[in-house]
Enzyme design. Structure first.
Site, PDB file in Angstrom:
ATOM      1  N   ASP A   1       3.336   1.546   3.104  1.00  0.00           N
ATOM      2  CA  ASP A   1       2.979   1.133   4.521  1.00  0.00           C
ATOM      3  C   ASP A   1       3.469  -0.292   4.879  1.00  0.00           C
ATOM      4  OD1 ASP A   1       1.263   0.659   6.986  1.00  0.00           O
ATOM      5  OD2 ASP A   1      -0.291   1.853   5.922  1.00  0.00           O
TER       6      ASP A   1
ATOM      7  N   ASP B   1       0.704  -1.180   0.017  1.00  0.00           N
ATOM      8  CA  ASP B   1      -0.016  -0.044   0.041  1.00  0.00           C
ATOM      9  C   ASP B   1       0.976   1.294  -0.116  1.00  0.00           C
ATOM     10  OD1 ASP B   1      -2.040   2.163   0.337  1.00  0.00           O
ATOM     11  OD2 ASP B   1      -2.402   1.477   2.404  1.00  0.00           O
TER      12      ASP B   1
ATOM     13  N   ASP C   1       0.508   5.284  -0.053  1.00  0.00           N
ATOM     14  CA  ASP C   1      -0.332   6.452   0.204  1.00  0.00           C
ATOM     15  C   ASP C   1       0.261   7.905   0.389  1.00  0.00           C
ATOM     16  OD1 ASP C   1      -2.300   8.114   1.335  1.00  0.00           O
ATOM     17  OD2 ASP C   1      -3.263   6.412   2.383  1.00  0.00           O
TER      18      ASP C   1
END
Ligand SMILES: [Zn+2]
Ligand SMILES: [Zn+2]
Length: 417
Positions: A318, A99, A101
């Site tokens: 992440d 992930d 972000d």
């Protein structure tokens, strides 16, 4: 939808339902779909409905059409009994997931576009209490812009190179998707990685982020002789650090301000001055033995180059997501209830050119909808730019109206209750 009520939920949900009825064609279906756990969240609710299992794509489609959820998730893991309670599911393996972000990146634009709203009256607030109604029920709204998304894309490109070059993962095993908001996801389905446990995934994370790296294990230590140490063509971190070190020395030779500042922070002014001519000796191959004059200086300079190189070459993922072997992740090609944008799958070869703010718009322009906007910075969506808006009404295409409603900064102007 901090600012929306039942009418807003009904409006957005009807757009989502229409998408699942008409626009959700040929969506991504995870391998072994019947062995996955599924979950969803409804608009205006905070709890997830989970531990669902689905036998085939038609069951998934029925669920999406009937429920029209705000968020749809599937497990990275495959289980013997996906709908059983957690401890009885019988874990078989899990995709390797990542992930990225923009929220976790230090982008310079945040200060210019993030803001705070009063959830009682909708006024934009700059302190801890609303100047309009006195309420302290405030919500921080995180916005997203092209700079945020470019930052996330750059991280994704680094990650994909690690996957292909360092870990030898084939493109066919990788599914890249836009998160539908501020970032990107990658799911790797590869037999060789499926059975990895938490610790092994942690090791991969540490490799990708350069965490706990011991430079001496990469041939980087004080006292290297001419011709020793990592070369530009070396595999993995050795080559990365060598190439990036040369880039840093070139920037220093050109007097690049940021580079000078970063190096001076680690080495002080005098040593940095002595490194300004190092680039000349580094053209053919890295000369780790030619970094300033004295042995002590060379050791310090080498350490600084390694630290800055790792910082620039590592991927900002992440880390919690990747090591969680029971994680639910957003289902690719479904809509994200925080924006109304589609969490579109992206072919790996299109990552560089993909334009999320245009290509992930899945809700139609019609019906144009009149909304009351508390506040919104200028934003781009589809082919056009909108705003900025401050405490005003506007008639917008459905995809832009729902975008602002989903972000919690607008409500329908005509209230029919
Ligand atoms: Zn207020
Ligand atoms: Zn931004």
């Amino acid at each position: 939808m901090g600012f929306g009520g039942q009418a807003e939920v009904a409006y957005v949900q009807s757009l989502f339902r229409a998408y699942y009825q008409k626009g959700y064609s040929n969506p991504y279906i995870p391998p072994q779909m019947e062995r996955r756990e599924y979950g969803y969240m409804l608009f205006g609710q905070r709890t997830m409905v989970r531990h669902l299992s689905l036998k085939d794509p038609s069951q998934l489609l029925d669920l999406l059409k009937n429920v029209a959820p705000a968020h749809v998730y599937r497990s990275a893991a495959i289980y013997h009994y996906p709908s059983a309670p957690m401890e009885e599911k019988g874990w078989i393996g899990a995709d390797l997931i990542f992930d990225i972000d923009a929220d976790h990146l230090e982008t310079p634009c945040k200060a210019s576009h993030d803001f705070r709203l009063c959830t009682s009256c909708g006024l934009r607030v700059s302190s801890d209490r609303c100047s309009g109604c006195g309420s302290d029920q405030l919500e921080d709204v995180k916005w997203v812009c092209d700079i945020c998304l470019e930052g996330a894309r750059a991280e994704l490109i680094k990650l994909l190179e690690f996957m292909e070059v360092d870990l030898g993962i084939r493109r066919e095993s990788m599914v890249v998707s836009f998160s539908g908001n501020r970032g990107y996801h990658l799911a790797v389905y590869d037999e060789r990685f499926l059975g990895l446990g938490r610790e092994e995934r942690q090791e991969i994370v540490e490799y990708l982020t350069g965490a706990n790296m011991d430079p001496s294990l990469h041939g980087l230590e004080a006292g290297l002789e001419p011709g020793e140490g990592p070369d530009y063509s070396d595999h993995g971190w050795r080559g990365r650090i060598a190439r990036q070190s040369y880039t840093i020395l070139s920037r220093l030779a050109r007097g690049d301000e940021k580079t000078v500042k970063a190096l001076e922070g680690l080495l002080g002014h005098r040593i940095v001055q002595s490194l300004k001519t190092s680039e000349d000796f580094w053209r053919e191959r890295p000369r780790w033995d030619l970094l300033g004059g004295r042995a002590e200086t060379r050791a310090k300079a080498l350490k600084a180059l390694v630290a800055l190189s790792v910082e620039s070459e590592k991927t900002h993922i992440d880390t919690v997501v990747t090591t969680d072997i029971h994680r639910l992740l957003r289902m690719a090609d479904t809509l994200n209830g925080k924006t109304g944008l589609k969490a579109s799958t992206i072919p790996v070869e299109r990552v560089e050119e993909y334009d999320p703010l245009r290509e992930a718009v899945a809700i139609p322009a019609h019906p144009e909808t009149r909304i009351r906007i508390a506040y919104a910075p200028r934003f781009r969506l589809g082919e056009e730019e909108y705003g900025p808006y401050s405490d005003e009404e506007a008639k917008l295409p459905a995809f832009a109206a729902s975008y602002l409603i989903c972000r919690g900064v607008a409500r329908l102007a005509e209230r029919r209750r």
